[in-house]
Design a protein around this motif. Structure first.
Motif, short mmCIF file in Angstrom:
data_model
loop_
_atom_site.label_atom_id
_atom_site.label_comp_id
_atom_site.label_asym_id
_atom_site.label_seq_id
_atom_site.Cartn_x
_atom_site.Cartn_y
_atom_site.Cartn_z
N ALA A 98 0.84 -1.71 0.16
CA ALA A 98 -0.59 0.01 0.17
C ALA A 98 0.47 1.65 0.04
O ALA A 98 1.80 1.31 0.26
N PHE A 99 0.45 2.63 -0.56
CA PHE A 99 0.92 3.54 -0.29
C PHE A 99 2.20 4.44 -1.30
O PHE A 99 2.14 5.09 -0.86
N LEU A 100 2.44 3.67 -1.75
CA LEU A 100 3.90 3.55 -2.10
C LEU A 100 4.09 4.34 -3.31
O LEU A 100 4.23 5.13 -3.54
N GLY A 101 3.19 4.04 -4.63
CA GLY A 101 2.68 4.23 -5.70
C GLY A 101 1.90 5.76 -5.59
O GLY A 101 1.82 6.11 -6.61
N VAL A 102 1.49 5.96 -4.08
CA VAL A 102 0.57 7.30 -4.06
C VAL A 102 1.59 8.66 -3.67
O VAL A 102 1.94 9.37 -4.07
N ALA A 103 2.66 7.70 -2.38
CA ALA A 103 3.40 9.08 -2.25
C ALA A 103 4.60 9.49 -2.00
O ALA A 103 4.91 10.79 -2.90
N VAL B 44 3.47 -0.86 8.03
CA VAL B 44 4.68 0.39 7.57
C VAL B 44 4.64 1.47 6.62
O VAL B 44 4.75 2.62 6.64
N THR B 45 4.43 1.22 5.30
CA THR B 45 3.90 1.53 3.65
C THR B 45 2.80 2.71 4.43
O THR B 45 3.07 4.12 4.09
N SER B 46 1.91 2.76 5.17
CA SER B 46 0.62 3.28 5.35
C SER B 46 1.14 4.05 6.14
O SER B 46 0.64 5.25 6.31
#
Length: 319
Positions: A245-250, A300-302
């Motif tokens: 999760a979230f790596l592609g957005v952040a 962690v990614t979140s």
């Protein structure tokens, strides 16, 4: 430099701390403890390599999706693409008869197909709905719907396969050995090469599809190409590492701040390096160096990505 530092830390730190000098000796053929060599070469190095590949792929996929939809909150997890890839992977992991080739090639193919179909659906909706906020809400609803289907599949699946799928769904870089890394690397490198080759075409979308069409860009062809590349990158990572999760957005937002440019020829390399570095760092944090326990990677990614997404919303990133 940051990527080298976190990669080295990923090799050195863990339940057993290994000095940097010993890491150098392992790769230079020096005299090192056999157990340390096994830990580094068979456990930690594949994990670091898979994290680098996954971070580069997800961040690049997110950047292309944000450009395609003209929305800073677009990404594989937010628009339901990772959920679609998870559905394809669930079909392969939970219902496919047997393992072997299915667990390698079939898993990748099913995951990619799920990501591609989901992104095509979101793209078709995006042609009719121009408001980014509405599109994101619909993308989330698609993701929830797909996750509901996955839950139904879990109820039907043999119990011995459910535990493996649940562990996979938390996201991890630890389950990929040297036998699978070549498959993952090939797909990621193919997607990244195609992304770099089309970086000038992506620039045409920075002012919107209407402006791109007025300067002579073949908008439908470029859109299909962006969808294919994004689905390939996101689907590959989801197949091998689970829905991270979230790596592609952040990461694309971090890369824009570092590069100071919106042009993809300059932004894409920075995005790849930032994504790879952040993925290795997140994996290192999830291992809790010095302890025997391990956190789910997505937790962690979140923690890293959610504040970035909130910052984008507050500064008006939802266009």
């Amino acid at each position: 430099m940051a990527l080298i530092i976190v990669a080295l830390a990923g090799l050195c730190l863990g339940s057993a701390s290994i000095p940097v000098s010993s890491i150098w000796a392992i790769f230079s053929g020096g005299d090192v403890s056999g157990s340390w060599k096994t830990i580094v070469l068979d456990l930690r190095l594949p994990r670091v390599v898979s994290a680098i590949l996954a971070g580069a792929a997800l961040s690049s996929s997110g950047l292309i999706m944000q450009t395609l939809f003209g929305n800073g909150l677009a990404g594989p997890s937010v628009l339901g693409v990772s959920s679609g890839a998870s559905l394809g992977a669930a079909l392969a992991l939970l219902l496919a008869p047997g393992a072997g080739l299915i667990s390698r090639l079939g898993l990748l193919g099913c995951s990619f197909a799920g990501a591609f179909i989901t992104m095509m659906l979101v793209a078709l909706i995006g042609e009719r709905i121009k408001r980014g906020g509405t599109l994101l809400i619909l993308g989330l609803m698609i993701g929830y719907t797909v996750n509901a289907v996955v839950s139904v599949l879990i109820q039907w699946a043999p119990s011995e396969r459910v535990h493996g799928f649940v562990s996979w769904s938390f996201g991890t870089f630890s389950g990929i050995g040297w036998d699978r890394i070549p498959w993952m690397a090939f797909s990621v490198f193919l997607g990244l090469v195609l992304a770099f080759m089309g970086s000038r075409l992506w620039d045409a979308f920075l002012l919107g599809e209407t402006c791109a069409a007025t300067i002579g860009a073949d908008v439908p062809r470029i859109r299909r190409r962006m969808i294919l590349i994004s689905a390939l990158l996101a689907g590959t990572v989801t197949a091998f590492c689970g829905p991270v999760a979230f790596l592609g957005v952040a990461v694309p937002h971090m890369a824009r701040g570092i590069s100071g440019s919106a042009r993809h020829g300059r932004l894409l390399p920075v995005t790849v390096l930032c994504g790879a570095s952040l993925a290795v760092a997140a994996d290192l944090l999830s291992r809790l160096p010095g302890g025997a326990s391990s956190l789910p990677l997505n937790s962690v990614t979140s923690l890293i990505g959610a504040p970035v997404v909130a910052w984008v919303v507050f500064r008006g990133g939802d266009r």
